[in-house]
Design an enzyme around this catalytic site. Structure first.
Site, mmCIF file in Angstrom:
data_model
loop_
_atom_site.group_PDB
_atom_site.id
_atom_site.type_symbol
_atom_site.label_atom_id
_atom_site.label_comp_id
_atom_site.label_asym_id
_atom_site.label_seq_id
_atom_site.Cartn_x
_atom_site.Cartn_y
_atom_site.Cartn_z
ATOM 1 C CE LYS A 52 99.938 43.397 45.850
ATOM 2 N NZ LYS A 52 98.956 44.007 46.150
ATOM 3 C CD GLN A 96 98.677 47.167 48.962
ATOM 4 O OE1 GLN A 96 98.976 46.396 47.336
ATOM 5 N NE2 GLN A 96 98.780 45.686 49.388
ATOM 6 C CG ASP A 119 93.646 44.672 44.190
ATOM 7 O OD1 ASP A 119 94.523 43.473 44.676
ATOM 8 O OD2 ASP A 119 93.984 45.190 44.396
HETATM 9 N N1 GUN Z 1 95.845 44.544 51.216
HETATM 10 C C1 GUN Z 1 95.904 43.423 51.833
HETATM 11 N N2 GUN Z 1 96.598 42.474 50.364
HETATM 12 C C2 GUN Z 1 95.187 43.462 49.672
HETATM 13 C C3 GUN Z 1 95.474 42.890 47.960
HETATM 14 O O1 GUN Z 1 95.345 42.039 47.574
HETATM 15 N N3 GUN Z 1 94.703 44.167 47.932
HETATM 16 C C4 GUN Z 1 95.467 45.326 47.583
HETATM 17 N N4 GUN Z 1 95.001 46.305 46.996
HETATM 18 N N5 GUN Z 1 95.464 45.673 49.051
HETATM 19 C C5 GUN Z 1 96.026 44.627 49.954
#
Ligand code: GUN
Length: 293
Positions: A52, A96, A119
């Protein structure tokens, strides 16, 4: 059979975002800023967050990574969330997941200001999506929608079977595929661990979106000729022949299913790269204050 190249589309979308960011900055506008909170040292989470941050660079965004050890208290984490909510320089941020067991993920999600929830996990964004209002749509469903759109895949009036009913993929995917616009207008069936006739439902499907997390679950006898397959599975199956020690494996037995498909996403290189791009698209929207002022 046409392979849906998520890797190629994701590079294309990132370039489109980069061009737009350069234009915004050239006109004296603010460079979008994404912050990410990472708790602990889970291997998958480390990889995702690093990807990211790298994608932010490619798009021309500012990014901040805030790290905590796994023993951080819930209150400490919530205080940081509130601080980011109030920080005018941060356009959007993510925490996350998964989080350590002593921290309530739901409490964390609901503490995030929905206007910065890139998100798309906050109940306000989920609710707005389900009734078709502008909102942040979560990354995986939004990435799949983008792939269907970029490959001009017909969805109107099609039978779409979704395997899995998770809050982050199955449920939002069902909402999006039944929405009154393209891609959408499908007749949607959601199958899960308690579905009695899952195989038969799959055999009737024009589009299958597999998000169960069970490697190689969908086999050739479960699909009809011409089906469109979107494989969301990314299970790490141990593989001693690889340097990483694992092989990323989808929910679909690709080798035998692919020949029956009109379109199919590979794993890796299908849905995966698109999820990060969706986050980048939401960050751009957040930077432009396009959804919420
Ligand atoms: N863990 C797995 N996929 C995601 C996501 O799209 N966002 C976040 N914050 N955590 C994750």
């Amino acid at each position: 059979m046409q392979l849906i190249d998520g890797k190629m589309i994701s590079e294309q979308v990132k370039q489109e975002i980069a061009v737009e960011v350069a234009e915004i900055v050239a006109k004296g506008g603010k460079r979008p800023h994404l912050a990410a909170i990472l708790v602990g040292h889970d291997g998958g989470s480390e990889t995702y967050v690093a990807a990211k941050v790298k994608a932010c660079e490619v798009c021309g965004f500012k990014s901040s990574l805030i790290r905590y050890e796994a023993d951080v208290t819930e209150e400490e984490l919530l205080a940081k969330v509130r601080e980011l909510n109030d920080d005018p320089d941060v356009d959007g941020f993510i925490v996350q997941l998964p989080l350590p067991k002593h921290i309530s993920e739901q409490k964390v999600i609901e503490t995030i200001d929905y206007r910065k929830d890139v998100d798309g996990f906050h109940p306000i964004n989920v609710g707005r999506m389900s009734i078709g209002l502008p909102c942040y749509v979560s990354a995986t469903p939004n990435g799949i929608i983008e792939l269907l759109r970029r490959y001009n895949i017909e969805t109107k009036g099609k039978k779409c079977v979704i395997l899995g009913r998770s809050n982050i993929v199955g449920k939002p995917m069902a909402s999006l595929m039944m929405q009154k616009r393209y891609p959408g207008d499908s007749t949607v069936t959601v199958c899960h661990s308690h579905s009695a006739d899952l195989k038969e439902e799959c055999r009737k499907a024009d589009i299958i979106i597999a998000a169960l997390g069970q490697p190689n679950f969908v086999t050739a006898d479960m699909v009809k000729d011409g089906v469109v397959i979107i494989d969301v599975g990314t299970t790490r199956v141990p593989d001693a022949t690889r340097k990483s020690g694992f092989k990323l494996t989808g929910d679909v037995k690709f080798d035998e299913v692919a020949e029956k498909c009109s379109f199919i996403t590979p794993v890796p290189g299908g849905v995966g790269p698109m999820t990060i791009v969706s986050l980048m698209k939401n960050t751009l929207l957040a930077g432009k204050k396009e959804i919420y002022k």
